[in-house]
Design an enzyme around this catalytic site. Sequence first.
Site, mmCIF file in Angstrom:
data_model
loop_
_atom_site.group_PDB
_atom_site.id
_atom_site.type_symbol
_atom_site.label_atom_id
_atom_site.label_comp_id
_atom_site.label_asym_id
_atom_site.label_seq_id
_atom_site.Cartn_x
_atom_site.Cartn_y
_atom_site.Cartn_z
ATOM 1 N N GLY A 1 0.837 -1.197 0.000
ATOM 2 C CA GLY A 1 0.000 0.000 0.000
ATOM 3 C C GLY A 1 0.866 1.238 0.000
ATOM 4 N N GLY A 2 1.597 1.451 -1.101
ATOM 5 C CA GLY A 2 2.611 2.495 -1.105
ATOM 6 C C GLY A 2 2.418 3.619 -2.096
ATOM 7 C CG ASP B 1 -7.526 -6.324 -5.353
ATOM 8 O OD1 ASP B 1 -7.438 -6.131 -4.115
ATOM 9 O OD2 ASP B 1 -8.617 -6.391 -5.943
ATOM 10 C CG ASN C 1 0.925 2.308 4.669
ATOM 11 O OD1 ASN C 1 0.806 3.002 5.667
ATOM 12 N ND2 ASN C 1 0.493 2.711 3.475
ATOM 13 C CB SER D 1 -5.203 3.482 13.623
ATOM 14 O OG SER D 1 -5.956 4.637 13.927
ATOM 15 C CE1 TYR E 1 -8.422 2.200 9.066
ATOM 16 C CE2 TYR E 1 -8.962 3.351 11.105
ATOM 17 C CZ TYR E 1 -8.090 3.108 10.062
ATOM 18 O OH TYR E 1 -6.889 3.765 10.009
ATOM 19 C CB ALA F 1 -9.064 -3.954 10.949
ATOM 20 C CE LYS F 2 -5.552 0.723 10.380
ATOM 21 N NZ LYS F 2 -4.327 0.420 9.598
#
Length: 254
Positions: free
Chosen positions: A19-20, A69, A96, A148, A161, A164-165
């Site tokens: 994810g860059g 993907d 990321n 996060s 979300y 998941a974090k």
Amino acid sequence: MTDYAQYPSLTGRVALIIGGATGIGAALVEAFVGQGACVAFLDVDTTAGEALAAKLKDGDAAPVFVPCDIRDVDALQTAIAQVSDELGPIRVLLNNAARDDRHKLEDVTPESWDEGQSVNLRPHFFSTQAVRDAMREAGGGSIINMSSNSYLLGLEGYPGYVTAKAGIIGLTKSLARELGPERIRVNAVLPGWVMTDRQIKLWLTDEGERELMQQQALKQKIDPADVARLALFLAADDSALITGQSHVIDGGRV
């Protein structure tokens, strides 16, 4: 102008960012290229990924962009194998990829739940699985999982979300213990509200910014490059005895 650290141990080391192409990920790519690492990055956004690779083409070490993907585990692991074949064993892995799409409790379906986890949590495990053997045989490495501060704050508006974090922290602790004997370190980075283009476009308001500055001990907005500099330290040999830890970078909000 501030001078930031250079890490000799990262020179020539293969670093892969999942994810860059944009946001924090793009800052990670730029930061590791600036250290002279051999950088590759994956992203589903082909346009942004190719643009970033072209932008950095004339740098000290041009990054390799592989469209992927990451929701497709087979495609993810195939792309990782491609990077290893081209650049050598991956010694730094930065997980990321994430999407902080807002969603209401009553609107979540089993399908949308699984879709969220397929981006925000599942790739962190399967990318680690894919790099483990070569990383061990190369003498070890550093895996950095982006979590996060949202789960520490218990923020509302995106429960999938936040879940998941939180899960990333458990995964990080477990993998650090399992992979430690192989000299593979696993740490988590927990950014606060980072001012990426996406955040500014979709979520940032004058009211939200005022509230953020009231909550942070340091009255300064967080830039993606701030997060990248923490990741550099955790990737380098300077942090050789740090593993299984959660590193919060949120201006003192938590």
